[in-house]
Write a protein that holds these residues in place. Structure first.
Motif, PDB file in Angstrom:
ATOM      1  N   LEU A 127       0.864  -1.178   0.000  1.00 46.56           N
ATOM      2  CA  LEU A 127       0.000   0.000   0.000  1.00 46.56           C
ATOM      3  C   LEU A 127       0.896   1.222   0.000  1.00 46.56           C
ATOM      4  O   LEU A 127       1.351   1.672   1.045  1.00 46.56           O
ATOM      5  CB  LEU A 127      -0.915   0.001   1.229  1.00 46.56           C
ATOM      6  N   GLY A 128       1.190   1.726  -1.186  1.00 43.70           N
ATOM      7  CA  GLY A 128       2.125   2.835  -1.277  1.00 43.70           C
ATOM      8  C   GLY A 128       3.492   2.381  -0.812  1.00 43.70           C
ATOM      9  O   GLY A 128       4.052   1.418  -1.320  1.00 43.70           O
ATOM     10  N   SER A 129       4.046   3.073   0.188  1.00 46.69           N
ATOM     11  CA  SER A 129       5.362   2.704   0.717  1.00 46.69           C
ATOM     12  C   SER A 129       5.267   1.672   1.829  1.00 46.69           C
ATOM     13  O   SER A 129       6.273   1.252   2.383  1.00 46.69           O
ATOM     14  CB  SER A 129       6.073   3.959   1.255  1.00 46.69           C
ATOM     15  N   HIS A 130       4.037   1.226   2.150  1.00 50.21           N
ATOM     16  CA  HIS A 130       3.842   0.272   3.236  1.00 50.21           C
ATOM     17  C   HIS A 130       3.688  -1.136   2.672  1.00 50.21           C
ATOM     18  O   HIS A 130       2.906  -1.369   1.751  1.00 50.21           O
ATOM     19  CB  HIS A 130       2.602   0.632   4.057  1.00 50.21           C
ATOM     20  N   VAL A 131       4.434  -2.078   3.219  1.00 51.07           N
ATOM     21  CA  VAL A 131       4.358  -3.471   2.794  1.00 51.07           C
ATOM     22  C   VAL A 131       4.013  -4.319   4.001  1.00 51.07           C
ATOM     23  O   VAL A 131       4.627  -4.195   5.059  1.00 51.07           O
ATOM     24  CB  VAL A 131       5.697  -3.949   2.185  1.00 51.07           C
ATOM     25  N   PHE A 132       3.006  -5.188   3.848  1.00 48.52           N
ATOM     26  CA  PHE A 132       2.577  -6.047   4.941  1.00 48.52           C
ATOM     27  C   PHE A 132       2.710  -7.503   4.516  1.00 48.52           C
ATOM     28  O   PHE A 132       2.381  -7.873   3.396  1.00 48.52           O
ATOM     29  CB  PHE A 132       1.126  -5.748   5.328  1.00 48.52           C
ATOM     30  N   ALA A 139     -10.565  -9.793   4.096  1.00 44.33           N
ATOM     31  CA  ALA A 139     -11.332  -8.701   4.702  1.00 44.33           C
ATOM     32  C   ALA A 139     -10.401  -7.698   5.383  1.00 44.33           C
ATOM     33  O   ALA A 139     -10.619  -6.482   5.321  1.00 44.33           O
ATOM     34  CB  ALA A 139     -12.333  -9.263   5.708  1.00 44.33           C
ATOM     35  N   ILE A 140      -9.342  -8.208   6.011  1.00 41.96           N
ATOM     36  CA  ILE A 140      -8.379  -7.326   6.667  1.00 41.96           C
ATOM     37  C   ILE A 140      -7.616  -6.512   5.629  1.00 41.96           C
ATOM     38  O   ILE A 140      -7.420  -5.299   5.786  1.00 41.96           O
ATOM     39  CB  ILE A 140      -7.408  -8.144   7.537  1.00 41.96           C
ATOM     40  N   PHE A 141      -7.191  -7.159   4.545  1.00 44.27           N
ATOM     41  CA  PHE A 141      -6.481  -6.438   3.491  1.00 44.27           C
ATOM     42  C   PHE A 141      -7.368  -5.361   2.872  1.00 44.27           C
ATOM     43  O   PHE A 141      -6.910  -4.259   2.564  1.00 44.27           O
ATOM     44  CB  PHE A 141      -6.014  -7.417   2.413  1.00 44.27           C
ATOM     45  N   LYS A 142      -8.642  -5.670   2.689  1.00 49.89           N
ATOM     46  CA  LYS A 142      -9.571  -4.683   2.140  1.00 49.89           C
ATOM     47  C   LYS A 142      -9.681  -3.486   3.070  1.00 49.89           C
ATOM     48  O   LYS A 142      -9.667  -2.330   2.632  1.00 49.89           O
ATOM     49  CB  LYS A 142     -10.946  -5.322   1.932  1.00 49.89           C
ATOM     50  N   MET A 143      -9.771  -3.759   4.372  1.00 45.68           N
ATOM     51  CA  MET A 143      -9.850  -2.681   5.346  1.00 45.68           C
ATOM     52  C   MET A 143      -8.592  -1.819   5.312  1.00 45.68           C
ATOM     53  O   MET A 143      -8.659  -0.588   5.361  1.00 45.68           O
ATOM     54  CB  MET A 143     -10.055  -3.267   6.745  1.00 45.68           C
ATOM     55  N   LEU A 144      -7.413  -2.461   5.204  1.00 44.71           N
ATOM     56  CA  LEU A 144      -6.161  -1.713   5.159  1.00 44.71           C
ATOM     57  C   LEU A 144      -6.078  -0.847   3.904  1.00 44.71           C
ATOM     58  O   LEU A 144      -5.612   0.294   3.956  1.00 44.71           O
ATOM     59  CB  LEU A 144      -4.974  -2.673   5.214  1.00 44.71           C
ATOM     60  N   ARG A 145      -6.531  -1.391   2.784  1.00 42.33           N
ATOM     61  CA  ARG A 145      -6.517  -0.609   1.540  1.00 42.33           C
ATOM     62  C   ARG A 145      -7.380   0.639   1.677  1.00 42.33           C
ATOM     63  O   ARG A 145      -6.983   1.741   1.306  1.00 42.33           O
ATOM     64  CB  ARG A 145      -7.017  -1.464   0.373  1.00 42.33           C
ATOM     65  N   ILE A 146      -8.589   0.456   2.204  1.00 39.46           N
ATOM     66  CA  ILE A 146      -9.513   1.584   2.345  1.00 39.46           C
ATOM     67  C   ILE A 146      -8.954   2.627   3.307  1.00 39.46           C
ATOM     68  O   ILE A 146      -9.013   3.835   3.052  1.00 39.46           O
ATOM     69  CB  ILE A 146     -10.887   1.085   2.834  1.00 39.46           C
ATOM     70  N   SER A 147      -8.376   2.176   4.413  1.00 37.42           N
ATOM     71  CA  SER A 147      -7.873   3.113   5.423  1.00 37.42           C
ATOM     72  C   SER A 147      -6.650   3.881   4.948  1.00 37.42           C
ATOM     73  O   SER A 147      -6.349   4.957   5.468  1.00 37.42           O
ATOM     74  CB  SER A 147      -7.540   2.364   6.715  1.00 37.42           C
ATOM     75  N   ARG A 148      -5.912   3.329   3.953  1.00 32.70           N
ATOM     76  CA  ARG A 148      -4.705   4.000   3.467  1.00 32.70           C
ATOM     77  C   ARG A 148      -4.977   4.884   2.253  1.00 32.70           C
ATOM     78  O   ARG A 148      -4.081   5.551   1.767  1.00 32.70           O
ATOM     79  CB  ARG A 148      -3.625   2.970   3.102  1.00 32.70           C
ATOM     80  N   GLU A 149      -6.199   4.873   1.738  1.00 29.30           N
ATOM     81  CA  GLU A 149      -6.525   5.695   0.563  1.00 29.30           C
ATOM     82  C   GLU A 149      -6.623   7.168   0.932  1.00 29.30           C
ATOM     83  O   GLU A 149      -6.993   7.514   2.041  1.00 29.30           O
ATOM     84  CB  GLU A 149      -7.852   5.224  -0.049  1.00 29.30           C
TER      85      GLU A 149
END
Length: 225
Positions: free
Chosen positions: A4-9, A215-225
């Motif tokens: 997610l941008g510069s963030h990698v999980f 579901a967690i990845f979707k939440m992380l994507r939305i929160s980082r937008e």
């Protein structure tokens, strides 16, 4: 692996880091770990999970029983002239139940420790052997960096990332060390800023971990937008 941008999980199941792999019924939980990015020219390297992510996962992802946060940092542990390089891990009272940890002496962290931000520590067997020798470490003080902690327990850590690990209340760690870490190496130093390194998501019985991971990845994507 999720970028997610510069963030990698990176996602591991049952605390075994397996990039992008879910073992389904053979696992008990999801362990999500933030991957430290490559060095940049920026004065402060920022990465990791946010404390707000813990609340979002608990409140918005279906089938979550418990979310356990982690913040770790390299430190030098000291006791009466002896010292040892290791990792200080801030977490909460629920972590002892997972990863195959076993408390062998004293007690683990409690909810009251977190609420009151007590300066207490549970040390690994390797730390006890090297810093306290044949002395009972319970009730003794341990210096982590420039901070003092009272040893209240000794544990054999299960699946643990690195040797010489000490657990402390994550609330205490935040107050004592903040979110910025100064890394000194070969005569130079750099600064890193992160709230959390990792999160353990414990599902309710019968929940499909693959669905929960997405579901967690979707939440992380939305929160980082």
């Amino acid at each position: 692996m999720l970028e997610l941008g510069s963030h990698v999980f990176r996602v591991g199941v049952a605390a075994v880091v397996l990039t992008g792999v879910c073992l389904g019924a053979r696992a008990d939980d999801l362990y999500l770990e933030s991957v430290k990015p490559a060095a940049t020219n920026k004065p402060v390297l920022r990465y990791g999970f946010l404390r707000a992510d813990v609340d979002r996962i608990a409140k918005t992802v279906p089938g979550v029983l418990r979310v356990i946060p982690f913040r770790s940092m390299p430190v030098i542990f000291r006791h009466q002239g002896s010292q040892l390089a290791g990792r200080l891990v801030g977490t909460n009272a629920g972590e002892l139940q997972y990863d195959g940890h076993a408390l062998t002496h004293g007690r683990y962290l409690t909810e009251n420790d977190l609420k009151q931000r007590h300066s207490v520590a549970v040390i690994g067997h390797d730390v006890a052997a090297r810093l306290f020798a044949k002395v009972d470490p319970i009730g003794k003080t341990l210096r982590a960096g420039d901070q003092l902690f009272l040893v209240v327990g000794v544990a054999r850590w299960g699946t643990q990332r690195g040797a010489n690990v000490v657990h402390v209340p994550i609330s205490t760690m935040r107050v004592r060390f903040g979110d910025t870490v100064v890394v000194r190496q070969a005569g130079t130093f750099s600064m890193e800023q992160y709230e959390l390194n990792a999160v353990r998501v414990v599902p309710q019985p019968g929940v499909d971990l693959s669905d929960q991971r997405e579901a967690i990845f979707k939440m992380l994507r939305i929160s980082r937008e």
